[in-house]
Design an enzyme around this catalytic site. Structure first.
Site, short mmCIF file in Angstrom:
data_model
loop_
_atom_site.label_atom_id
_atom_site.label_comp_id
_atom_site.label_asym_id
_atom_site.label_seq_id
_atom_site.Cartn_x
_atom_site.Cartn_y
_atom_site.Cartn_z
N THR A 124 0.82 -1.22 0.00
CA THR A 124 0.00 0.00 0.00
C THR A 124 0.85 1.27 0.00
O THR A 124 1.97 1.27 0.54
CB THR A 124 -0.91 -0.01 1.25
OG1 THR A 124 -1.51 1.27 1.40
CG2 THR A 124 -0.13 -0.30 2.53
N ASP A 125 0.29 2.34 -0.53
CA ASP A 125 0.98 3.65 -0.48
C ASP A 125 1.13 4.15 0.96
O ASP A 125 1.94 5.04 1.23
CB ASP A 125 0.24 4.69 -1.33
CG ASP A 125 -1.22 4.93 -0.94
OD1 ASP A 125 -1.70 4.31 0.03
OD2 ASP A 125 -1.88 5.74 -1.62
N GLU A 126 0.35 3.57 1.88
CA GLU A 126 0.40 4.07 3.27
C GLU A 126 1.74 3.80 3.94
O GLU A 126 2.04 4.38 4.98
CB GLU A 126 -0.74 3.47 4.10
CG GLU A 126 -2.10 3.91 3.55
CD GLU A 126 -3.24 3.74 4.53
OE1 GLU A 126 -3.00 3.57 5.73
OE2 GLU A 126 -4.40 3.78 4.06
N TYR A 148 -1.98 -0.31 11.06
CA TYR A 148 -2.17 -0.97 9.75
C TYR A 148 -0.94 -0.76 8.88
O TYR A 148 -0.32 -1.72 8.41
CB TYR A 148 -3.41 -0.41 9.04
CG TYR A 148 -3.44 -0.75 7.56
CD1 TYR A 148 -3.66 -2.06 7.13
CD2 TYR A 148 -3.23 0.24 6.58
CE1 TYR A 148 -3.66 -2.38 5.76
CE2 TYR A 148 -3.23 -0.07 5.23
CZ TYR A 148 -3.45 -1.38 4.83
OH TYR A 148 -3.43 -1.70 3.48
N LYS A 152 2.08 -3.39 7.65
CA LYS A 152 2.26 -3.64 6.21
C LYS A 152 3.72 -3.33 5.82
O LYS A 152 4.32 -4.03 5.01
CB LYS A 152 1.31 -2.77 5.38
CG LYS A 152 -0.15 -3.15 5.43
CD LYS A 152 -0.47 -4.49 4.79
CE LYS A 152 -0.36 -4.48 3.28
NZ LYS A 152 -0.76 -5.80 2.71
P1 NAD Z 1 -10.14 -6.91 2.14
O1 NAD Z 1 -10.21 -6.53 3.57
O2 NAD Z 1 -11.33 -6.69 1.27
O3 NAD Z 1 -9.78 -8.46 2.00
C1 NAD Z 1 -8.76 -9.08 2.75
C2 NAD Z 1 -8.91 -10.58 2.54
O4 NAD Z 1 -7.84 -11.23 3.27
C3 NAD Z 1 -10.23 -11.15 3.07
O5 NAD Z 1 -10.76 -12.06 2.14
C4 NAD Z 1 -9.83 -11.84 4.36
O6 NAD Z 1 -10.68 -12.93 4.71
C5 NAD Z 1 -8.42 -12.31 4.01
N1 NAD Z 1 -7.59 -12.52 5.20
C6 NAD Z 1 -7.37 -11.66 6.24
N2 NAD Z 1 -6.53 -12.20 7.13
C7 NAD Z 1 -6.19 -13.43 6.63
C8 NAD Z 1 -5.33 -14.45 7.09
N3 NAD Z 1 -4.68 -14.32 8.25
N4 NAD Z 1 -5.19 -15.56 6.34
C9 NAD Z 1 -5.87 -15.69 5.17
N5 NAD Z 1 -6.70 -14.76 4.69
C10 NAD Z 1 -6.87 -13.63 5.42
O7 NAD Z 1 -8.85 -6.20 1.55
P2 NAD Z 1 -8.56 -5.49 0.16
O8 NAD Z 1 -9.01 -4.10 0.22
O9 NAD Z 1 -9.01 -6.38 -0.93
O10 NAD Z 1 -6.95 -5.47 0.21
C11 NAD Z 1 -6.19 -6.55 -0.33
C12 NAD Z 1 -4.72 -6.20 -0.22
O11 NAD Z 1 -4.46 -4.99 -0.92
C13 NAD Z 1 -4.24 -5.96 1.21
O12 NAD Z 1 -2.96 -6.51 1.35
C14 NAD Z 1 -4.19 -4.46 1.34
O13 NAD Z 1 -3.23 -4.05 2.28
C15 NAD Z 1 -3.80 -4.06 -0.07
N6 NAD Z 1 -4.23 -2.73 -0.50
C16 NAD Z 1 -5.53 -2.33 -0.37
C17 NAD Z 1 -5.92 -1.09 -0.85
C18 NAD Z 1 -7.34 -0.60 -0.73
O14 NAD Z 1 -7.59 0.57 -1.01
N7 NAD Z 1 -8.31 -1.43 -0.36
C19 NAD Z 1 -4.97 -0.24 -1.45
C20 NAD Z 1 -3.64 -0.68 -1.57
C21 NAD Z 1 -3.30 -1.93 -1.10
O1 DAU Z 2 -4.15 4.13 0.47
C1 DAU Z 2 -4.37 2.76 0.41
C2 DAU Z 2 -5.20 2.35 1.59
O2 DAU Z 2 -6.51 2.87 1.36
C3 DAU Z 2 -5.27 0.86 1.82
O3 DAU Z 2 -3.97 0.38 2.09
C4 DAU Z 2 -6.22 0.52 2.97
O4 DAU Z 2 -6.34 -0.88 3.11
C5 DAU Z 2 -7.57 1.11 2.63
O5 DAU Z 2 -8.48 0.88 3.69
C6 DAU Z 2 -7.45 2.61 2.36
O6 DAU Z 2 -7.11 3.34 3.57
P1 DAU Z 2 -7.80 4.75 3.92
O7 DAU Z 2 -7.71 4.94 5.38
O8 DAU Z 2 -7.31 5.82 3.03
O9 DAU Z 2 -9.32 4.39 3.46
P2 DAU Z 2 -10.74 4.63 4.15
O10 DAU Z 2 -11.76 4.22 3.15
O11 DAU Z 2 -10.83 4.07 5.51
O12 DAU Z 2 -10.76 6.22 4.29
C7 DAU Z 2 -10.56 7.05 3.16
C8 DAU Z 2 -10.59 8.49 3.67
O13 DAU Z 2 -11.91 8.80 4.12
C9 DAU Z 2 -9.68 8.73 4.86
O14 DAU Z 2 -9.13 10.04 4.78
C10 DAU Z 2 -10.60 8.64 6.06
C11 DAU Z 2 -11.91 9.19 5.49
N1 DAU Z 2 -13.14 8.63 6.09
C12 DAU Z 2 -13.29 7.28 6.13
C13 DAU Z 2 -14.41 6.72 6.68
C14 DAU Z 2 -14.58 5.22 6.74
C15 DAU Z 2 -14.14 9.48 6.55
O15 DAU Z 2 -14.01 10.72 6.48
N2 DAU Z 2 -15.25 8.93 7.09
C16 DAU Z 2 -15.43 7.58 7.19
O16 DAU Z 2 -16.48 7.14 7.73
#
Ligand code: NAD
Ligand code: DAU
Length: 334
Positions: A124-126, A148, A152
């Protein structure tokens, strides 16, 4: 054609990747997923009967589950999407984040090393922290700010140590904020869409001027496939979306697209809230990838998908999520 073991493939981005690889690349795919609250077999429902698809329930921190999945799938590569992914949950209860990201990644790396398999870590970019102006490259220092992102980051460093020390064929792909179908409603966009459709208030943290770099999940999934195929061992590749928006801009677009009467409610800010993310994707672009979906078009399609797929979100919105919502926001859903 390749044989892939996709860990965390029942989640939002993992299931998008599995769909792409089965339908567009003709790969054989085995999913290993613990099915936490975020992982759902419903995300793979349309693929369940595909001849090249297998599902196994198991945790990445369980060596027996991992070796069983590797053996049964005869995989050539392991992709690790499995993670705890919600920043707010990591602030409230960090323990699962440490276990899955540290121990789980370690178990997968050991298994890949033992079998000389290619390994891709989804990241992730985080890991770079927040940036006020400019954009992060792969050379930017790692400065994670939440449990988180810190866990990561630890996982990424462990992956790089396995390349450096044991010569593992591993790559890392870091994405910016994803959006699209099948994303759990705890995240900003689906939360706001479903609240807007139900007439619930729209809880914006702090002033709502935090900026995120939005990428459609199909674009990130393609970047991951591209890095798997073309990335060099030990390298990191950023995949950022084409558009940056403040949270308030996103929420106002959702109000417009849903035609909702719901009101923005400014609520207490997330502790340690990162102000802005921005990723440079030059390195993966040089490998031939570029994003295809602009935010305006992607958001409109995403809103339509949630409107048309109540079967998918109704069980979530009527289950444990309601209790989570009350804990997190101090009020109940309509
Ligand atoms: P998500 O929360 O939708 O899905 C995570 C999946 O991992 C689920 O199916 C869960 O059951 C499984 N899981 C969790 N813990 C586990 C374990 N211990 N063993 C096996 N399976 C397990 O997540 P997502 O948003 O699809 O993210 C997927 C990947 O991409 C993550 O690594 C996340 O850090 C990364 N990522 C997400 C975003 C985003 O914006 N959502 C952005 C950049 C990177
Ligand atoms: O940048 C990549 C990341 O993006 C991933 O690695 C994470 O898994 C993913 O959850 C996401 O993280 P963020 O914290 O950026 O996403 P989230 O959807 O939780 O929040 C996006 C923005 O919106 C953040 O600035 C917080 C704000 N927010 C979020 C929620 C849930 C609100 O203002 N209100 C809310 O209720």
């Amino acid at each position: 054609m390749s044989k892939l073991l996709v860990c965390g493939g029942a989640g939002f981005i993992g299931s998008t990747f599995v769909r792409q690889r089965l339908l567009e690349h003709g790969d054989e795919v085995t999913v290993l997923d613990k099915l936490t609250y975020a992982g759902r077999e419903e995300n793979l429902k349309d693929l369940a009967d595909h001849a090249s698809f297998r599902f196994r329930r198991g945790a990445i921190e369980d060596p027996a589950a991992v070796s069983g999945a590797i053996e049964a799938s005869s995989c050539e590569a392991i992709l690790n999407f499995a993670a705890e992914t919600h920043v707010d949950r990591s602030i409230a209860e960090p323990d699962a984040f440490v276990k899955t990201h540290a121990l789980g990644t370690y178990v997968l790396l050991e298994a890949a090393r033992a079998q000389s398999l290619r390994y891709l870590q989804v990241s992730t970019d985080e890991v770079y922290g927040s940036i006020d102006v400019g954009t992060f490259t792969e050379e930017s220092p790692l400065k994670p700010s939440s449990p988180y992102s810190a866990t990561k980051t630890g996982a990424d460093l462990l992956v790089q140590s396995y390349v450096h020390t044991y010569g593992l064929s591993a790559v890392i792909c870091r994405g910016s904020n994803n959006y699209g179908p099948y994303q759990h409603p705890e995240k900003l966009i689906p939360l706001m869409v479903l609240n807007a459709l139900h007439g619930d208030p729209l809880p914006v943290y702090g002033d709502g001027l935090q900026t995120r770099n939005w990428i459609h999940c199909t674009d990130f999934a393609r970047a991951i496939g591209h890095v798997l195929e073309h990335g060099q061992d030990g390298e990191v590749y950023n995949a950022g979306g084409p558009d940056e928006e403040t949270n308030l801009e996103v929420v106002n677009r959702i109000i417009e697209l849903t035609g909702s009467d719901s009101r923005v409610e400014h609520v207490i800010d997330r502790p340690g809230h990162d102000r802005r993310y921005s990723l440079s994707s030059e390195k993966v672009r040089a490998l031939g990838w570029s994003p295809r979906v602009r935010f305006g078009e992607g958001l409109s399609e995403t809103v339509d998908w949630y409107r048309d797929n109540a079967w998918w979100w109704e069980p979530i919105r009527s289950g444990e999520y309601r209790a989570y919502y009350e804990r997190q926001y101090g009020r109940s859903l309509a």
